[in-house]
Design a protein around this motif. Structure first.
Motif, mmCIF file in Angstrom:
data_model
loop_
_atom_site.group_PDB
_atom_site.id
_atom_site.type_symbol
_atom_site.label_atom_id
_atom_site.label_comp_id
_atom_site.label_asym_id
_atom_site.label_seq_id
_atom_site.Cartn_x
_atom_site.Cartn_y
_atom_site.Cartn_z
ATOM 1 N N GLN A 103 0.832 -1.202 0.000
ATOM 2 C CA GLN A 103 0.000 0.000 0.000
ATOM 3 C C GLN A 103 0.869 1.256 0.000
ATOM 4 O O GLN A 103 0.573 2.221 -0.709
ATOM 5 N N ALA A 104 1.955 1.235 0.770
ATOM 6 C CA ALA A 104 2.872 2.373 0.797
ATOM 7 C C ALA A 104 3.539 2.560 -0.563
ATOM 8 O O ALA A 104 3.693 3.693 -1.043
ATOM 9 N N GLU A 105 3.934 1.453 -1.207
ATOM 10 C CA GLU A 105 4.543 1.535 -2.542
ATOM 11 C C GLU A 105 3.560 2.124 -3.551
ATOM 12 O O GLU A 105 3.943 2.940 -4.394
ATOM 13 N N GLU A 106 2.307 1.727 -3.459
ATOM 14 C CA GLU A 106 1.289 2.260 -4.379
ATOM 15 C C GLU A 106 1.061 3.747 -4.123
ATOM 16 O O GLU A 106 0.937 4.539 -5.061
ATOM 17 N N SER A 107 1.033 4.147 -2.870
ATOM 18 C CA SER A 107 0.869 5.572 -2.541
ATOM 19 C C SER A 107 2.044 6.382 -3.068
ATOM 20 O O SER A 107 1.855 7.472 -3.608
ATOM 21 N N LEU A 108 3.245 5.840 -2.920
ATOM 22 C CA LEU A 108 4.432 6.526 -3.420
ATOM 23 C C LEU A 108 4.406 6.620 -4.939
ATOM 24 O O LEU A 108 4.749 7.653 -5.511
ATOM 25 N N ARG A 109 3.985 5.556 -5.600
ATOM 26 C CA ARG A 109 3.880 5.571 -7.058
ATOM 27 C C ARG A 109 2.873 6.626 -7.512
ATOM 28 O O ARG A 109 3.128 7.397 -8.442
ATOM 29 N N LEU A 110 1.739 6.702 -6.828
ATOM 30 C CA LEU A 110 0.725 7.695 -7.161
ATOM 31 C C LEU A 110 1.257 9.111 -6.918
ATOM 32 O O LEU A 110 1.078 10.008 -7.748
ATOM 33 N N PHE A 111 1.933 9.306 -5.787
ATOM 34 C CA PHE A 111 2.533 10.608 -5.488
ATOM 35 C C PHE A 111 3.498 11.018 -6.586
ATOM 36 O O PHE A 111 3.465 12.127 -7.094
ATOM 37 N N ARG A 112 4.383 10.078 -6.988
ATOM 38 C CA ARG A 112 5.380 10.372 -8.019
ATOM 39 C C ARG A 112 4.698 10.717 -9.347
ATOM 40 O O ARG A 112 5.094 11.642 -10.034
ATOM 41 N N THR A 113 3.641 9.987 -9.694
ATOM 42 C CA THR A 113 2.914 10.256 -10.939
ATOM 43 C C THR A 113 2.300 11.650 -10.905
ATOM 44 O O THR A 113 2.442 12.424 -11.861
ATOM 45 N N LEU A 114 1.626 11.974 -9.815
ATOM 46 C CA LEU A 114 1.002 13.300 -9.697
ATOM 47 C C LEU A 114 2.046 14.411 -9.707
ATOM 48 O O LEU A 114 1.857 15.443 -10.346
ATOM 49 N N LEU A 115 3.141 14.189 -9.016
ATOM 50 C CA LEU A 115 4.202 15.183 -8.947
ATOM 51 C C LEU A 115 4.769 15.457 -10.335
ATOM 52 O O LEU A 115 4.914 16.614 -10.738
ATOM 53 N N ASN A 116 5.032 14.410 -11.094
ATOM 54 C CA ASN A 116 5.641 14.590 -12.406
ATOM 55 C C ASN A 116 4.665 15.073 -13.472
ATOM 56 O O ASN A 116 5.087 15.608 -14.491
ATOM 57 N N GLN A 117 3.374 14.887 -13.254
ATOM 58 C CA GLN A 117 2.401 15.374 -14.223
ATOM 59 C C GLN A 117 2.017 16.840 -13.998
ATOM 60 O O GLN A 117 1.367 17.447 -14.839
ATOM 61 N N ALA A 118 2.426 17.389 -12.879
ATOM 62 C CA ALA A 118 2.102 18.791 -12.586
ATOM 63 C C ALA A 118 2.806 19.703 -13.586
ATOM 64 O O ALA A 118 3.939 19.458 -13.989
ATOM 65 N N THR A 119 2.126 20.762 -13.979
ATOM 66 C CA THR A 119 2.726 21.709 -14.919
ATOM 67 C C THR A 119 3.552 22.771 -14.206
ATOM 68 O O THR A 119 4.327 23.470 -14.842
ATOM 69 N N ASP A 120 3.388 22.901 -12.888
ATOM 70 C CA ASP A 120 4.170 23.849 -12.100
ATOM 71 C C ASP A 120 5.376 23.144 -11.486
ATOM 72 O O ASP A 120 5.361 21.937 -11.277
ATOM 73 N N ALA A 121 6.397 23.937 -11.167
ATOM 74 C CA ALA A 121 7.553 23.398 -10.453
ATOM 75 C C ALA A 121 7.134 23.134 -9.012
ATOM 76 O O ALA A 121 6.549 23.985 -8.353
#
Length: 177
Positions: A103-121
């Protein structure tokens, strides 16, 4: 857990009751594969067959096992060919619950995806040291650093007007609001 070569549970440890809600009596004599998630079953059966074919080797698999309440728990199991006290071949398997880790790995994967898809720094900063803990590609690019360079620095390193004491003072005011 001790299993016959066809997957019949001969003995399961008392920890299974704590982890999965089943008593030893409820599992003994049942086929272990009946409790494994259908999507994970081919891998588990393949590993089980390898144990029989390669008696000196252990096999490891991750799989979901149905809890008595109907939910699925994620396990990592290690099996090895063995012989029982009568000398009959069997499989000795040790499993550990890795549900929270998955569950922690999935949360981290989701966090990383959202972070990298953001258009802002976006920068994630340690509030005690001012060091960069994480950041997206846009943050690295806008500052002109590779990811490795970015993560080796802190706010005071990239902004000469923000010393560590100034940063810590800002963080203290931020916490007050």
């Amino acid at each position: 857990t001790v299993l016959d070569l066809d997957g019949t549970i001969r003995f399961d440890s008392p920890s299974f009751e704590r982890l999965l809600g089943y008593t030893q009596h409820e599992l003994d004599g049942r086929i272990a594969f009946d409790f494994i998630h259908p999507d994970d079953l081919p891998t588990v059966i393949e590993k089980f067959q390898l144990i029989a074919q390669r008696p000196g080797e252990s096999q490891t698999a991750e799989f979901r096992f149905r809890h008595k309440d109907g939910s699925w728990r994620q396990f990592e199991g290690v099996g090895r060919a063995a012989r029982d006290v009568q000398g009959r071949p069997c499989v000795s398997a040790n499993s550990r619950d890795i549900t929270e880790r998955k569950q922690a790995e999935e949360s981290l994967r989701l966090f990383r995806t959202l972070l990298n898809q953001a258009t802002d720094a976006i920068e994630v900063i340690d509030p005690r040291t001012g060091r960069f803990l994480d950041g997206n590609e846009k943050a690295c690019a806008s500052l002109g650093y590779t990811r490795e360079e970015f993560l080796s620095q802190g706010v005071p390193d990239i902004d000469p007007l923000v010393t560590l004491p100034v940063f810590l003072q800002y963080m203290e005011k931020f916490r007050e609001h």
